[in-house]
Design a protein around this motif. Sequence first.
Motif, PDB file in Angstrom:
ATOM      1  N   LEU A  19       0.954  -1.571   0.068  1.00  0.00           N
ATOM      2  CA  LEU A  19      -0.352  -0.049  -0.065  1.00  0.00           C
ATOM      3  C   LEU A  19       0.394   1.484  -0.159  1.00  0.00           C
ATOM      4  CD1 LEU A  19      -2.862  -1.032   2.483  1.00  0.00           C
ATOM      5  CD2 LEU A  19      -3.380  -0.634   0.115  1.00  0.00           C
ATOM      6  N   VAL A  20       2.091   1.313   0.615  1.00  0.00           N
ATOM      7  CA  VAL A  20       2.916   1.884   0.654  1.00  0.00           C
ATOM      8  C   VAL A  20       3.121   2.573  -1.087  1.00  0.00           C
ATOM      9  CG1 VAL A  20       4.965   3.581   1.634  1.00  0.00           C
ATOM     10  CG2 VAL A  20       3.798   2.268   3.370  1.00  0.00           C
ATOM     11  N   SER A  56      -3.368   6.371   3.074  1.00  0.00           N
ATOM     12  CA  SER A  56      -2.260   6.622   4.132  1.00  0.00           C
ATOM     13  C   SER A  56      -3.871   6.373   6.023  1.00  0.00           C
ATOM     14  CB  SER A  56      -2.808   8.102   3.735  1.00  0.00           C
ATOM     15  OG  SER A  56      -1.572   8.289   3.152  1.00  0.00           O
ATOM     16  N   CYS A  57      -4.430   6.795   5.432  1.00  0.00           N
ATOM     17  CA  CYS A  57      -6.209   6.452   6.129  1.00  0.00           C
ATOM     18  C   CYS A  57      -5.804   4.903   6.771  1.00  0.00           C
ATOM     19  CB  CYS A  57      -7.501   7.041   5.453  1.00  0.00           C
ATOM     20  SG  CYS A  57      -8.605   6.592   6.591  1.00  0.00           S
ATOM     21  N   LEU A  83       2.037   9.336   5.300  1.00  0.00           N
ATOM     22  CA  LEU A  83       1.226  10.335   5.572  1.00  0.00           C
ATOM     23  C   LEU A  83       2.137  11.666   4.783  1.00  0.00           C
ATOM     24  CD1 LEU A  83      -0.418  12.095   7.377  1.00  0.00           C
ATOM     25  CD2 LEU A  83       1.281  12.277   8.784  1.00  0.00           C
ATOM     26  N   PHE A  84       2.973  11.286   4.946  1.00  0.00           N
ATOM     27  CA  PHE A  84       3.923  12.413   4.032  1.00  0.00           C
ATOM     28  C   PHE A  84       3.860  12.362   2.624  1.00  0.00           C
ATOM     29  CE2 PHE A  84       8.112  12.143   1.282  1.00  0.00           C
ATOM     30  CZ  PHE A  84       8.621  14.031   1.292  1.00  0.00           C
ATOM     31  N   LEU A  85       3.751  11.103   2.240  1.00  0.00           N
ATOM     32  CA  LEU A  85       3.696  11.021   0.610  1.00  0.00           C
ATOM     33  C   LEU A  85       2.123  11.750  -0.045  1.00  0.00           C
ATOM     34  CD1 LEU A  85       4.569   6.847  -0.471  1.00  0.00           C
ATOM     35  CD2 LEU A  85       5.877   9.678  -0.760  1.00  0.00           C
ATOM     36  N   ILE A 107     -13.383   6.744   1.825  1.00  0.00           N
ATOM     37  CA  ILE A 107     -13.280   5.065   0.947  1.00  0.00           C
ATOM     38  C   ILE A 107     -11.807   3.926   2.553  1.00  0.00           C
ATOM     39  CG2 ILE A 107     -11.249   4.199  -0.696  1.00  0.00           C
ATOM     40  CD1 ILE A 107     -12.313   6.093  -1.779  1.00  0.00           C
ATOM     41  N   GLY A 108     -10.593   5.112   2.782  1.00  0.00           N
ATOM     42  CA  GLY A 108     -10.218   4.887   4.157  1.00  0.00           C
ATOM     43  C   GLY A 108     -11.085   4.180   4.758  1.00  0.00           C
ATOM     44  N   LEU A 109     -11.599   5.048   6.122  1.00  0.00           N
ATOM     45  CA  LEU A 109     -11.592   4.754   6.845  1.00  0.00           C
ATOM     46  C   LEU A 109     -12.756   3.339   6.796  1.00  0.00           C
ATOM     47  CD1 LEU A 109     -13.022   7.489   8.658  1.00  0.00           C
ATOM     48  CD2 LEU A 109     -11.323   6.543   9.168  1.00  0.00           C
ATOM     49  N   VAL A 110     -13.779   2.656   5.504  1.00  0.00           N
ATOM     50  CA  VAL A 110     -14.143   1.805   5.526  1.00  0.00           C
ATOM     51  C   VAL A 110     -13.199   0.602   5.358  1.00  0.00           C
ATOM     52  CG1 VAL A 110     -15.595   0.901   3.951  1.00  0.00           C
ATOM     53  CG2 VAL A 110     -16.315   2.767   4.383  1.00  0.00           C
ATOM     54  N   LEU A 111     -12.046   0.940   4.958  1.00  0.00           N
ATOM     55  CA  LEU A 111     -11.024  -0.063   4.588  1.00  0.00           C
ATOM     56  C   LEU A 111     -10.483  -0.403   6.016  1.00  0.00           C
ATOM     57  CD1 LEU A 111     -10.318   0.700   0.673  1.00  0.00           C
ATOM     58  CD2 LEU A 111     -11.316  -1.360   1.494  1.00  0.00           C
TER      59      LEU A 111
END
Lengths: 803, 223
Positions: free
Chosen positions: A280-281, A428-429, A689-691, A742-746
Amino acid sequence: MNAILHEMRDAGRGLLAKPGFSILVVAVLASGLACVLFMMVIIQGLVIRPLPFPAPEQLLHIGFLKTDRAGRLSGVGTHDLLAWQQRLHEVADVAAYQQQTINLSDGNRAERYAGASISSNLLRVLGVPAQLGRTFADADGKPGAETTVILSDAVWRQRYNADPAIIGRLIRMNAESARIIGVMPADFSYPSREMLWTPARLDPGEAREGDDDWVVVARLHAAAGMPLLRTALDSWYADAKAAAPRYFEMRSVGIEPLAEQIISRNTRKTFKVMMIAVVLVLLVACANAANLILSRTLARRQELAVRSALGASRMRLAVHLLSQSLLLSLIAAAVALPLGWAAADWVDRVFRGSEEGPPHWMHFGVDAQLLGFTVLAALLTGLLTGILPALRAGSDVNTTLRDDSRSVAGGAFARVSRGLVVGEVAVSCVLLVAAAVMLRGIDQFESADFGIRTGNLLTARVGLSESKFPGADAQLAVFDRLVDKLRSEPGIIDAAVGTTLPGLLASDRRVLRDGASPDDAQTVVYSGSIDDRFASTYELTLEEGRFFDASDRADSPPVAVVDRTFAEKLGNGESVLGRRFRLDPDNAEGALVTVVGVIRRLQLDDLDDPVRPALLRPLRQQPERFVSLAMRTEADPLSFAPRFSEILREVEPDTPAYWVRSYDQVMREATFGEHILARLFLVFAAISLFLAGAGLYGVIAFSVRQRTREIGVRRALGAPTRRVLLDLLARSAWQICLGLVIGLVLAWPFARALISSLNGFSADDPQVYLLVLGILVLAALIAILIPARRALRVDPLVALRHE
Amino acid sequence: MIHLQKIEKSFALEGGRSWVLRNVDLHVGEGEFVSVMGPSGAGKSSLLNVLGLMDHDWQGSYALDGVVVDALNGKQRQALQREKIGFIFQHYHLIDDLKVWENLDLPLRYRDVPARERASRVADLLDRFQIVGKKDLYPGQLSGGQQQLVAVARAVITRPKILLADEPTGALHSSQARIIMDLLAELHGEGMTIVQVTHNEGYAAEAQRIVRLRDGWIEKVEL
């Protein structure tokens, strides 16, 4: 091919011409690739690289599957081990080991080593010969045979200065004489970090009810297959169960590859989740780099159109752009390699410095296979980042060559670019939530209440030799002398011995209320034997009854002190004080103990083990020769460690102490794996987060640059700064909101998968999600406001002249 | 060389179509030098895009050196363009990251011309345009006139039959513009077909014909 080389060279020059852009993209891609490479180094070292034994695929671990052990195979008793050796000999060679502490006290120094008692065929089953002398023969394991020992290369070198004439020498081991018969090769240690091996004496007359202490290793014969082994084991199991139905009621037989015994399935699963995390990163990095390259392509669209007008086909332009991203990602791989290597080296060093790390023969480094993987990953990354600009190459040629075409091309690119930002925020989330869940779990571990006072405690482990101190009385006398001497030392408030070290070490036992039928459900409790000073040294809180005292002799009625959890679970709402309980009800010799005291809840075993009741017994009534010492000190506990070693030498020169650590160190060791995991996730999340922040910044900055003229017009028309800023924020808000949703759901299922093998962690804490939301929104605001404010500082007249 | 018949080009807009080219009939003979003039929005650049095969979204009929363009697919059109046409742009559009000689070399590379021949043609043109001394400089190190000189050299290095020039002197001051116009005249003298778009009446008059456009229509053709 020539054309491709030419485009590659051209692309390289283009990158050199824009060093800032190139360095940024390389940094972004290298951070993603380094994460993946680092994880691959770890996974390859722990999981992928085969065991360092010949035909490792034939090596198996066989054990009992107990219904209360959640899929983990446990050891077997001598009786069943011998039965397997006999019944399975046509399909597999069966060997076994038990880890043990071995004290060497020849010469003038006593040292404690991690060792193993191994069946005489174990080294043959593993297929590892000695580098000097020989491995064990069957005769070495026969009752009455001379005591022999095999040394590791490290012991041979460090303790015996690599003496080539060492074979046949008699040394002092566990306070008795033993003959060295072999030295193992340099890289060998088994099952983990053992350095000495002694032959096991397997007594065929031993009863089945003994401890399940043998870890069984089998090598499947080349001609036999798993089905044959399974059939042979099933047949044995049917016979054994018919002979002892109660013993096998909660046991069945399980087989797993030997590699899975060393790195458990749970650990493998955790690594899989981590691998997903680093991929993911890398995806965030790819999205980011794609964004940067898109912006650059947009800036170059006139040049590309000219190339097209000069005769370059769309394919040729696509190759040109792909060459650029491939080149960037290959450079990024070259940067990522040493970074990933250094990170893996750090983990290697941390592992080696810890007692919880993997076996010494596991190495973490970059080999040809990983190098190939990195190049492949880089090429894939290059394709991923370059494909979007390449697909758009050569379109809109005629409009692009006109000067007024800027916004037309920008619109299409910007849509893709904004979509990428949504993805970056979402990923990132997910990673931040995972890191926060891990850190929260660690925090809860560290602030956990074990039921003891943890400050200013020095702990150590000692094991008395059975041959020097046969019988409980002799052993107890040594412990009493040691504790008395320690308590008389200045700076020592109290000292005690016990088989348990709260929060780390305890044995589990079954308990049944006295009078209950043996068929009733038995309760598993954590148990330990303690001396009379244990309660005061650890500062346990007594709620009912009394602690142990001199009246609890070996020959007086068996007693126990239990904790509140025990009282609640087995008291049926009444006090358990004075009530009797049967320990190990299946064992005819299981003690019937009377509860004389109830203390506050006490956590005896690891925090990541299930919460269970605790039961303490007087050491005099349940003696052991291996104990943990605890010393409550007035000052820094570690400053007393050298004096403690001196006192131990004075009291018992043949017995070294090991694991001499402050209690805080003990706890850090206990959560070592989780700490590393949390730290890694924090790094992954920080990079991500930086990215994401940088990606958002890049897109907003580009969009603001495109709209500098428009902003100038708005301001010339009198739009206040706040209004323009709000307008810019509003345009970006939907991307951030969509990414966060989307991030929170995943994130929730991802975090749950990550911690599924860790007890005591929860992915359901809403504070974690709120914190992550806060961090991401803040990062997004910063990423938007910096370019926006810069655009607003430009004089409207200058902005209006801006092309 | 160029035969346009009833060429029409338009964009669909809300409330009707916006016409860019209307019923354009234009015939340019081999070796002819034609100027296209007209006010902004008259359709000059659009006409040049159609002629240069960069735009294929039009109606009508177009034959280029005997090849019927409207029957060609994208690839064939691009092949025809590569073979027959050279472009000169108002803003030169040299590739900033490439040296002068590499800018000249680029169209030949795109046509897979062998290295030896490429080197020879680049050397010829550097000599002919008297820019040998500049060959290792980057476009940013040249004046506007020198850049346009390189752009003309780049346009003719593939030996196209037709040279399309979109305001080739538009960004140059008069002395530099003069050099470029002399160069075009020289190329014309050598038999090259040239169509130039220009706003400058004087330079337009140097061609054999002036085609005047207005609102997409050919208003008149002056000899």
